[in-house]
Design a protein around this motif. Structure first.
Motif, PDB file in Angstrom:
ATOM      1  N   MET A   1       0.501   6.094 -32.169  1.00  0.00           N
ATOM      2  CA  MET A   1      -0.422   6.916 -31.382  1.00  0.00           C
ATOM      3  C   MET A   1      -1.659   7.335 -32.183  1.00  0.00           C
ATOM      4  SD  MET A   1       0.855   6.732 -28.495  1.00  0.00           S
ATOM      5  CE  MET A   1      -0.146   7.873 -27.566  1.00  0.00           C
ATOM      6  N   GLN A   2      -1.530   7.484 -33.485  1.00  0.00           N
ATOM      7  CA  GLN A   2      -2.680   7.862 -34.312  1.00  0.00           C
ATOM      8  C   GLN A   2      -3.725   6.744 -34.308  1.00  0.00           C
ATOM      9  OE1 GLN A   2      -1.730   8.846 -38.365  1.00  0.00           O
ATOM     10  NE2 GLN A   2      -3.825   9.365 -38.883  1.00  0.00           N
ATOM     11  N   LYS A   3      -3.281   5.515 -34.477  1.00  0.00           N
ATOM     12  CA  LYS A   3      -4.209   4.383 -34.434  1.00  0.00           C
ATOM     13  C   LYS A   3      -4.801   4.229 -33.039  1.00  0.00           C
ATOM     14  CE  LYS A   3      -1.925   1.823 -38.125  1.00  0.00           C
ATOM     15  NZ  LYS A   3      -1.137   0.619 -38.446  1.00  0.00           N
TER      16      LYS A   3
ATOM     17  N   SER B   1     -14.732   5.017 -26.644  1.00  0.00           N
ATOM     18  CA  SER B   1     -15.314   5.962 -25.679  1.00  0.00           C
ATOM     19  C   SER B   1     -16.838   5.983 -25.749  1.00  0.00           C
ATOM     20  CB  SER B   1     -14.755   7.364 -25.897  1.00  0.00           C
ATOM     21  OG  SER B   1     -15.174   7.879 -27.144  1.00  0.00           O
TER      22      SER B   1
ATOM     23  N   ALA C   1      -5.367   6.585 -30.907  1.00  0.00           N
ATOM     24  CA  ALA C   1      -6.366   7.635 -30.740  1.00  0.00           C
ATOM     25  C   ALA C   1      -7.673   7.271 -31.448  1.00  0.00           C
ATOM     26  CB  ALA C   1      -5.828   8.969 -31.270  1.00  0.00           C
ATOM     27  N   SER C   2      -7.573   6.647 -32.602  1.00  0.00           N
ATOM     28  CA  SER C   2      -8.781   6.208 -33.316  1.00  0.00           C
ATOM     29  C   SER C   2      -9.550   5.173 -32.506  1.00  0.00           C
ATOM     30  CB  SER C   2      -8.409   5.603 -34.672  1.00  0.00           C
ATOM     31  OG  SER C   2      -7.842   6.572 -35.507  1.00  0.00           O
TER      32      SER C   2
ATOM     33  N   ASN D   1      -9.412   4.837 -29.236  1.00  0.00           N
ATOM     34  CA  ASN D   1      -9.957   5.546 -28.076  1.00  0.00           C
ATOM     35  C   ASN D   1     -11.268   6.244 -28.434  1.00  0.00           C
ATOM     36  OD1 ASN D   1      -9.749   6.485 -25.306  1.00  0.00           O
ATOM     37  ND2 ASN D   1      -9.378   8.502 -26.206  1.00  0.00           N
ATOM     38  N   ASN D   2     -11.312   6.884 -29.578  1.00  0.00           N
ATOM     39  CA  ASN D   2     -12.539   7.558 -30.016  1.00  0.00           C
ATOM     40  C   ASN D   2     -13.681   6.566 -30.190  1.00  0.00           C
ATOM     41  OD1 ASN D   2     -11.305  10.055 -30.038  1.00  0.00           O
ATOM     42  ND2 ASN D   2     -10.815   9.977 -32.201  1.00  0.00           N
TER      43      ASN D   2
END
Length: 71
Positions: free
Chosen positions: A13-15, A24, A17-18, A20-21
């Motif tokens: 999930m950390q990767k 975006s 999220a990266s 996704n950032n």
């Protein structure tokens, strides 16, 4: 619409999220997903613009993620 498919090391999930950032900020990306249950952690991107495979590979490389064209 273009569809880009990659082999990655996005496996938590950390990767995710990266990614996704980073994604975006790119308006040409309509939808993207990662199959973390697949051995290749397949990243699938639907785009409406002129995004090249090399752009995605470089972008993910900048945040220390492995990404190679699968097709």
């Amino acid at each position: 619409m273009n569809i880009l498919v990659f082999k990655t090391n996005i496996d938590n999930m950390q990767k995710l999220a990266s990614v996704n950032n980073s994604f975006s900020e790119i308006s040409e990306i309509n939808h993207w997903s990662v199959d973390m249950e697949d051995i290749d952690n397949v990243l699938r991107i639907e785009t409406s613009g002129n995004i090249l495979e090399s752009n995605i590979i470089d972008l993910l490389g900048d945040i220390d993620l492995y990404c190679r064209d699968l097709i």
